[in-house]
Design a protein around this motif. Sequence first.
Motif, PDB file in Angstrom:
ATOM      1  N   LEU A  13       0.777  -1.211  -0.053  1.00  0.00           N
ATOM      2  CA  LEU A  13      -0.084  -0.072  -0.064  1.00  0.00           C
ATOM      3  C   LEU A  13       1.045   1.217  -0.071  1.00  0.00           C
ATOM      4  O   LEU A  13       0.904   2.135  -0.762  1.00  0.00           O
ATOM      5  N   LYS A  14       1.786   1.136   0.745  1.00  0.00           N
ATOM      6  CA  LYS A  14       3.084   2.442   0.905  1.00  0.00           C
ATOM      7  C   LYS A  14       3.479   2.626  -0.264  1.00  0.00           C
ATOM      8  O   LYS A  14       3.628   3.832  -1.049  1.00  0.00           O
ATOM      9  N   ASP A  15       3.990   1.564  -1.148  1.00  0.00           N
ATOM     10  CA  ASP A  15       4.818   1.680  -2.218  1.00  0.00           C
ATOM     11  C   ASP A  15       3.728   2.283  -3.359  1.00  0.00           C
ATOM     12  O   ASP A  15       4.426   2.131  -4.539  1.00  0.00           O
ATOM     13  N   GLY A  16       2.546   2.090  -3.168  1.00  0.00           N
ATOM     14  CA  GLY A  16       1.602   2.457  -4.419  1.00  0.00           C
ATOM     15  C   GLY A  16       1.459   1.207  -5.263  1.00  0.00           C
ATOM     16  O   GLY A  16       0.712   1.490  -6.200  1.00  0.00           O
ATOM     17  N   ARG A  17       1.711   0.056  -4.878  1.00  0.00           N
ATOM     18  CA  ARG A  17       1.693  -1.053  -5.681  1.00  0.00           C
ATOM     19  C   ARG A  17       0.186  -1.625  -5.710  1.00  0.00           C
ATOM     20  O   ARG A  17      -0.212  -2.468  -6.739  1.00  0.00           O
ATOM     21  N   LEU A  18      -0.639  -1.288  -4.464  1.00  0.00           N
ATOM     22  CA  LEU A  18      -1.896  -1.641  -4.397  1.00  0.00           C
ATOM     23  C   LEU A  18      -2.383  -0.470  -3.732  1.00  0.00           C
ATOM     24  O   LEU A  18      -2.182   0.066  -2.972  1.00  0.00           O
ATOM     25  N   PRO A  19      -3.600  -0.193  -4.576  1.00  0.00           N
ATOM     26  CA  PRO A  19      -4.287   0.953  -4.124  1.00  0.00           C
ATOM     27  C   PRO A  19      -5.256   0.715  -2.852  1.00  0.00           C
ATOM     28  O   PRO A  19      -5.672  -0.239  -2.580  1.00  0.00           O
ATOM     29  N   LYS A  20      -5.491   1.988  -2.174  1.00  0.00           N
ATOM     30  CA  LYS A  20      -6.314   1.626  -0.799  1.00  0.00           C
ATOM     31  C   LYS A  20      -7.248   2.653  -0.980  1.00  0.00           C
ATOM     32  O   LYS A  20      -7.226   3.759  -1.432  1.00  0.00           O
ATOM     33  N   ALA A  21      -8.239   2.501   0.053  1.00  0.00           N
ATOM     34  CA  ALA A  21      -9.458   3.291   0.045  1.00  0.00           C
ATOM     35  C   ALA A  21      -9.510   3.709   1.568  1.00  0.00           C
ATOM     36  O   ALA A  21      -9.575   2.807   2.369  1.00  0.00           O
ATOM     37  N   LYS A  22      -9.696   5.151   1.850  1.00  0.00           N
ATOM     38  CA  LYS A  22      -9.958   5.269   3.316  1.00  0.00           C
ATOM     39  C   LYS A  22     -11.673   5.525   3.549  1.00  0.00           C
ATOM     40  O   LYS A  22     -12.138   6.506   2.664  1.00  0.00           O
ATOM     41  N   VAL A  23     -12.180   5.013   4.695  1.00  0.00           N
ATOM     42  CA  VAL A  23     -13.661   5.134   4.887  1.00  0.00           C
ATOM     43  C   VAL A  23     -13.683   5.200   6.115  1.00  0.00           C
ATOM     44  O   VAL A  23     -13.600   4.141   7.204  1.00  0.00           O
ATOM     45  N   GLY A  54     -11.955   6.575   8.655  1.00  0.00           N
ATOM     46  CA  GLY A  54     -10.699   6.325   9.329  1.00  0.00           C
ATOM     47  C   GLY A  54     -10.164   4.925   9.056  1.00  0.00           C
ATOM     48  O   GLY A  54      -9.071   4.715   9.555  1.00  0.00           O
ATOM     49  N   ARG A  55     -10.878   4.159   8.543  1.00  0.00           N
ATOM     50  CA  ARG A  55     -10.319   2.631   8.070  1.00  0.00           C
ATOM     51  C   ARG A  55      -9.707   2.597   6.906  1.00  0.00           C
ATOM     52  O   ARG A  55     -10.214   3.440   5.718  1.00  0.00           O
ATOM     53  N   THR A  56      -8.640   1.778   6.856  1.00  0.00           N
ATOM     54  CA  THR A  56      -8.188   1.441   5.448  1.00  0.00           C
ATOM     55  C   THR A  56      -8.643   0.192   4.902  1.00  0.00           C
ATOM     56  O   THR A  56      -8.444  -0.722   5.577  1.00  0.00           O
ATOM     57  N   LEU A  57      -9.180   0.535   3.701  1.00  0.00           N
ATOM     58  CA  LEU A  57      -9.827  -0.805   3.109  1.00  0.00           C
ATOM     59  C   LEU A  57      -9.118  -0.926   1.435  1.00  0.00           C
ATOM     60  O   LEU A  57      -8.657  -0.258   1.034  1.00  0.00           O
ATOM     61  N   VAL A  58      -9.127  -2.670   1.239  1.00  0.00           N
ATOM     62  CA  VAL A  58      -8.610  -2.633  -0.177  1.00  0.00           C
ATOM     63  C   VAL A  58      -9.901  -3.241  -0.948  1.00  0.00           C
ATOM     64  O   VAL A  58     -10.596  -4.083  -0.480  1.00  0.00           O
ATOM     65  N   ARG A  59     -10.012  -2.501  -2.233  1.00  0.00           N
ATOM     66  CA  ARG A  59     -11.144  -2.923  -3.024  1.00  0.00           C
ATOM     67  C   ARG A  59     -10.912  -4.245  -3.440  1.00  0.00           C
ATOM     68  O   ARG A  59      -9.702  -4.621  -3.848  1.00  0.00           O
ATOM     69  N   ARG A  60     -11.970  -5.174  -3.548  1.00  0.00           N
ATOM     70  CA  ARG A  60     -11.522  -6.512  -3.732  1.00  0.00           C
ATOM     71  C   ARG A  60     -11.259  -6.566  -5.400  1.00  0.00           C
ATOM     72  O   ARG A  60     -10.255  -7.294  -5.835  1.00  0.00           O
ATOM     73  N   ARG A  61     -11.642  -5.694  -6.291  1.00  0.00           N
ATOM     74  CA  ARG A  61     -11.355  -5.828  -7.696  1.00  0.00           C
ATOM     75  C   ARG A  61      -9.784  -5.082  -7.720  1.00  0.00           C
ATOM     76  O   ARG A  61      -9.011  -5.791  -8.739  1.00  0.00           O
TER      77      ARG A  61
END
Length: 68
Positions: free
Chosen positions: A35-45, A47-54
Motif C-alpha cells: 500500500l505504501k509503495d503504491g503497488r496496491l491502491p487503498k481506500a480510506k473510509v 478512518g479505516r483503510t480498506l482494499v477494494r476486492r477488484r
Amino acid sequence: MMRAEMNFDSPSAALSIDEAAYHLRISRAGLWRLLKDGRLPKAKVGGRTLVRRRDLEAFLDQCVEVSN
C-alpha cells in the motif's frame, strides 16, 4: 474477526487490512508495504483503510508469471 471466521465468498466490495493480507497469504506488514509503495491502491473510509476486492484481484493478475 478471527481468521477462521473470515468468509471470502461474501459479496463485500472491500476488504479490511487483515482480510486482504489473509487473502494474499502475506503478513499485515507486507500488505502495508504494498500500500505504501503504491503497488496496491487503498481506500480510506471513516478512518479505516480498506482494499477494494477488484484492486486485489487486479494486483494478483499482474503478479502471475507465465512460463514456457
